[in-house]
Write a protein that holds these residues in place. Structure first.
Motif, PDB file in Angstrom:
ATOM      1  N   LEU A   1       0.863  -1.196  -0.144  1.00 52.89           N
ATOM      2  CA  LEU A   1      -0.012  -0.007   0.158  1.00 52.89           C
ATOM      3  C   LEU A   1       0.976   1.084  -0.134  1.00 52.89           C
ATOM      4  N   TYR A   2       1.995   1.172   0.526  1.00 53.51           N
ATOM      5  CA  TYR A   2       3.017   2.366   0.728  1.00 53.51           C
ATOM      6  C   TYR A   2       4.153   2.215  -0.166  1.00 53.51           C
ATOM      7  N   ASN A   3       4.642   3.250  -0.757  1.00 51.46           N
ATOM      8  CA  ASN A   3       5.893   3.372  -1.540  1.00 51.46           C
ATOM      9  C   ASN A   3       6.971   3.799  -0.560  1.00 51.46           C
ATOM     10  N   ASP A   4       6.968   3.778   0.563  1.00 48.47           N
ATOM     11  CA  ASP A   4       7.952   4.153   1.379  1.00 48.47           C
ATOM     12  C   ASP A   4       8.837   2.905   1.843  1.00 48.47           C
ATOM     13  N   GLY A   5       8.624   1.901   1.474  1.00 48.58           N
ATOM     14  CA  GLY A   5       9.509   0.807   1.641  1.00 48.58           C
ATOM     15  C   GLY A   5       8.837   0.046   3.042  1.00 48.58           C
ATOM     16  N   SER A   6       8.048   0.518   3.620  1.00 51.22           N
ATOM     17  CA  SER A   6       7.304  -0.115   4.440  1.00 51.22           C
ATOM     18  C   SER A   6       6.292  -1.334   4.198  1.00 51.22           C
ATOM     19  N   LYS A   7       5.994  -2.474   4.631  1.00 52.22           N
ATOM     20  CA  LYS A   7       5.123  -3.366   4.190  1.00 52.22           C
ATOM     21  C   LYS A   7       3.927  -3.768   5.277  1.00 52.22           C
ATOM     22  N   ILE A   8       2.812  -3.954   4.695  1.00 53.39           N
ATOM     23  CA  ILE A   8       1.744  -4.429   5.594  1.00 53.39           C
ATOM     24  C   ILE A   8       2.062  -6.089   5.942  1.00 53.39           C
ATOM     25  N   THR A   9       2.027  -5.997   7.322  1.00 51.49           N
ATOM     26  CA  THR A   9       2.660  -7.397   7.650  1.00 51.49           C
ATOM     27  C   THR A   9       1.419  -8.006   8.354  1.00 51.49           C
ATOM     28  N   PHE A  10       0.851  -9.324   7.801  1.00 51.35           N
ATOM     29  CA  PHE A  10      -0.261  -9.944   8.588  1.00 51.35           C
ATOM     30  C   PHE A  10       0.577 -11.050   9.226  1.00 51.35           C
ATOM     31  N   MET A  11       0.071 -11.435  10.614  1.00 53.55           N
ATOM     32  CA  MET A  11       0.423 -12.676  11.193  1.00 53.55           C
ATOM     33  C   MET A  11      -0.553 -13.751  11.726  1.00 53.55           C
ATOM     34  N   LEU A  12      -0.100 -14.821  11.586  1.00 54.97           N
ATOM     35  CA  LEU A  12      -0.966 -15.793  12.034  1.00 54.97           C
ATOM     36  C   LEU A  12      -0.483 -16.337  13.150  1.00 54.97           C
ATOM     37  N   ASN A  13      -0.640 -16.063  14.286  1.00 62.34           N
ATOM     38  CA  ASN A  13       0.029 -16.502  15.614  1.00 62.34           C
ATOM     39  C   ASN A  13       1.626 -15.854  15.482  1.00 62.34           C
ATOM     40  N   ASP A  14       2.488 -16.693  15.376  1.00 62.72           N
ATOM     41  CA  ASP A  14       3.835 -16.275  15.355  1.00 62.72           C
ATOM     42  C   ASP A  14       4.332 -16.151  13.961  1.00 62.72           C
ATOM     43  N   LYS A  15       3.620 -16.249  12.875  1.00 64.55           N
ATOM     44  CA  LYS A  15       4.237 -16.527  11.575  1.00 64.55           C
ATOM     45  C   LYS A  15       3.799 -15.182  10.676  1.00 64.55           C
ATOM     46  N   ALA A  16       4.664 -14.690   9.921  1.00 66.84           N
ATOM     47  CA  ALA A  16       4.150 -13.695   8.985  1.00 66.84           C
ATOM     48  C   ALA A  16       3.585 -14.449   7.647  1.00 66.84           C
ATOM     49  N   ILE A  17       2.408 -13.843   7.489  1.00 67.40           N
ATOM     50  CA  ILE A  17       1.845 -14.459   6.260  1.00 67.40           C
ATOM     51  C   ILE A  17       1.511 -13.620   5.238  1.00 67.40           C
ATOM     52  N   SER A  18       1.108 -14.043   4.115  1.00 68.32           N
ATOM     53  CA  SER A  18       0.593 -13.035   2.761  1.00 68.32           C
ATOM     54  C   SER A  18      -0.762 -13.425   2.558  1.00 68.32           C
ATOM     55  N   ARG A  19      -1.480 -12.390   2.841  1.00 67.73           N
ATOM     56  CA  ARG A  19      -2.858 -12.574   2.675  1.00 67.73           C
ATOM     57  C   ARG A  19      -3.437 -12.179   1.217  1.00 67.73           C
ATOM     58  N   SER A  20      -3.027 -13.426   0.255  1.00 68.18           N
ATOM     59  CA  SER A  20      -3.217 -12.879  -1.159  1.00 68.18           C
ATOM     60  C   SER A  20      -4.350 -13.448  -1.676  1.00 68.18           C
ATOM     61  N   ASP A  21      -5.325 -13.885  -0.927  1.00 64.05           N
ATOM     62  CA  ASP A  21      -6.528 -14.421  -1.549  1.00 64.05           C
ATOM     63  C   ASP A  21      -7.467 -13.146  -1.902  1.00 64.05           C
ATOM     64  N   THR A  22      -7.661 -12.865  -3.308  1.00 58.64           N
ATOM     65  CA  THR A  22      -8.251 -11.729  -3.563  1.00 58.64           C
ATOM     66  C   THR A  22      -9.794 -11.842  -3.337  1.00 58.64           C
ATOM     67  N   SER A  23     -10.512 -12.960  -2.888  1.00 63.45           N
ATOM     68  CA  SER A  23     -11.830 -13.425  -2.915  1.00 63.45           C
ATOM     69  C   SER A  23     -12.146 -13.150  -1.596  1.00 63.45           C
ATOM     70  N   LYS A  24     -11.268 -12.965  -0.555  1.00 63.70           N
ATOM     71  CA  LYS A  24     -11.667 -12.878   0.800  1.00 63.70           C
ATOM     72  C   LYS A  24     -11.430 -11.461   1.366  1.00 63.70           C
ATOM     73  N   TYR A  25     -12.690 -10.777   1.359  1.00 67.72           N
ATOM     74  CA  TYR A  25     -12.571  -9.285   1.477  1.00 67.72           C
ATOM     75  C   TYR A  25     -12.149  -9.307   3.195  1.00 67.72           C
ATOM     76  N   LEU A  26     -11.145  -8.215   3.388  1.00 66.07           N
ATOM     77  CA  LEU A  26     -10.638  -8.281   4.955  1.00 66.07           C
ATOM     78  C   LEU A  26     -11.471  -8.229   5.976  1.00 66.07           C
ATOM     79  N   THR A  27     -12.598  -7.500   5.831  1.00 67.38           N
ATOM     80  CA  THR A  27     -13.675  -7.602   6.865  1.00 67.38           C
ATOM     81  C   THR A  27     -14.082  -8.899   7.398  1.00 67.38           C
TER      82      THR A  27
END
Length: 527
Positions: free
Chosen positions: A166-192
């Motif tokens: 979302l950002y161009n300053d080098g920061s990342k949106i980090t999603f975590m599942l318990n203690d693991k960083a994950i990529s929430r790449s499923d475009t069919s699942k609305y975040l809410t």
């Protein structure tokens, strides 16, 4: 005689619960937090947006009309989780270090979360799903702060449809599942929906259903970028062509009729940075209508997901012994995301994954009806939140309370519900004394005066509320004084008339600021 005693016993055991009666077993606790949702954005607080599930919580429970947050994402979450003022927990600003312990940018070792204490002191199962945003350090992450199960977004914003940057300053949106960083790449699942699904899945997976649970559901909606499901946007498209001037008056009228605001509180004037609706061209009106339709769709979908959680509680047989608390982390946001250099700009179909936009000052002014100013400000538009509490048999349905309380009060409330005493020491950490006070007497319908004095500071915006009086100032601006009993919408500045009151309140504010570690924002803002 025996027959009479038998009837009497049946009557006793079949009778409904007595309001204010202490629960026989520790209650389950669900805290639901909206993100950047204004004071008037739900139906029971004046909105035209359809929010039947939140409204039902209010009908079956309590509405608190003078409840407060800390004015912005990180500070409010720190206050809610710890029962401390944000500075005391180390989160006086956001998640970047600003040169002092009060602004270190993550939960400090002298704070404990509700989850930590309920889990260790009362055996609760603990779940968090949604926006975390109280630090990026390992020690401040949810799985290290008492939560058995966690699906969290560490930063402030994300696309609602994927985890692309979302950002161009080098920061990342980090999603975590318990203690693991994950990529929430499923475009069919609305975040809410993803946040809701994890919460429901976690409830299903509790192994010992006899143990109570604490669940914190922190929605990212309706924080920008404004993105929503097409079918939800369609429900609201065209409804906002009447414009913000008309809608602010309509919401205010509804608030008066339902007792959310007092008749002596005037509707604040339209923010001077927002044009009169009637001055806009048809094309401009259509653009603004679309923006607000998307925002409304985001609130609508969050409400629908809250309904799913309530249905799951009922299915599990947990709804009767569960207290549900709903609030927002700050007022509606005046952010103009299209002007932010740090955000990757996208100009695709409005509301879609290919669009980055916000609803800006004019609609945020509607969201915060009848108040003025916005998220980040310590005027009422920035810090006032609805608080709804539902607890069958213990909170009388359809009640309203106008005493002053704050997110710092949720920790002591949860501890009292669970029968836990806040410790001086926890896991060899010396804890800061709680700043909040329990809401239990309010829930019981007993006399409760609320917090006599509350304080705020965020990026130089500062305030103290003491009883009916509020002293407030924006960065580098002089103090303003308001009598909130007569004028909660802050339309009549009394600072010149009551100079002695200003001096007295300023002295008390400065003592608090020194105690919690407030630093002059001008000296640290560029760190």
């Amino acid at each position: 005689m025996i027959k009479y005693i038998g009837y009497l016993l049946v009557a006793i055991f079949c009778a409904g619960p007595v309001f204010g009666q202490a629960p026989k077993q520790k209650p389950n606790i669900v805290v639901i937090l909206a993100d950047d949702m204004g004071f008037s954005d739900i139906g029971c607080f004046g909105s035209e947006i359809s929010t039947p599930n939140i409204d039902r919580l209010a009908r079956e429970g309590l509405k608190m009309t003078q409840f407060y947050n800390a004015g912005r994402c990180c500070p409010s979450r720190a206050a809610l989780l710890t029962g401390l003022y944000p500075h005391q927990a180390g989160v006086g600003d956001m998640v970047k270090y600003k040169g002092s312990p009060a602004y270190q940018g993550y939960l400090n070792e002298h704070s404990a979360t509700i989850a930590e204490l309920l889990k260790d002191e009362a055996g609760y199962n603990t779940i968090v799903s949604g926006k975390w945003h109280v630090g990026l350090q390992q020690s401040a992450l949810a799985y290290n702060r008492g939560f058995d199960k966690s699906f969290t977004m560490l930063n402030n914003g994300s696309s609602y449809f994927n985890s692309a940057p979302l950002y161009n300053d080098g920061s990342k949106i980090t999603f975590m599942l318990n203690d693991k960083a994950i990529s929430r790449s499923d475009t069919s699942k609305y975040l809410t929906q993803a946040i809701t699904d994890f919460a429901i899945k976690s409830l299903n997976e509790i192994k010992d259903q006899q143990k109570p649970f604490f669940m914190y559901v922190a929605y990212n909606a309706p924080h920008w970028p404004i993105q929503a499901l097409p079918q939800d946007i369609a429900k609201f498209k065209g409804q906002y062509l009447k414009g913000w001037d008309v809608l602010r008056k309509q919401r205010y009228k509804k608030q008066l009729a339902t007792g959310i605001v007092k008749k002596q509180w005037q509707l604040s004037v339209r923010d001077k940075r927002a044009p009169a609706w009637d001055s806009l061209s048809p094309d401009e009106k259509d653009k603004w209508d679309t923006r607000m339709a998307i925002y409304a769709a985001m609130v609508y979908r969050m409400d629908a997901c809250i309904g799913e959680i309530m249905s799951k509680l009922k299915q599990l047989g947990k709804d009767k012994n569960t207290i549900v608390l709903f609030a927002s982390d700050n007022g509606g946001s005046a952010d103009e995301v299209k002007s932010l250099a740090t955000v990757i700009q996208k100009n695709g179909s409005p509301g879609s994954v290919n669009s980055i936009d916000s609803y800006e000052i004019p609609w945020a002014n509607l969201s915060n009806t009848p108040f003025k100013l916005f998220k980040r400000n310590t005027h009422e538009g920035g810090i006032a939140t609805p608080l709804i509490a539902r607890y069958p048999g213990h909170i009388k349905a359809g009640t309203t309370n106008s005493n002053t309380f704050h997110l710092i009060d949720l920790m002591p409330t949860c501890l009292e519900l669970a029968g836990v005493t806040y410790p001086a020491l926890f896991k060899n950490r010396r804890l800061t004394t709680l700043a909040g006070t329990s809401l239990i007497n309010v829930f019981k319908g007993k006399a409760a005066s609320g917090n006599e004095t509350l304080f705020w500071e965020h990026e130089g915006s500062r305030a103290i509320r003491k009883g009916r009086w509020k002293l407030v100032a924006e960065p580098k601006q002089p103090w303003e004084l308001y009598d909130l009993e007569a004028d909660r919408s802050e339309t009549k500045d009394l600072a010149t008339k009551y100079r002695a009151k200003v001096i007295k309140l300023e002295k008390e504010y400065l003592a608090w600021a020194n105690k919690v570690g407030v630093v002059d924002w001008e000296t640290i803002k560029n760190l």
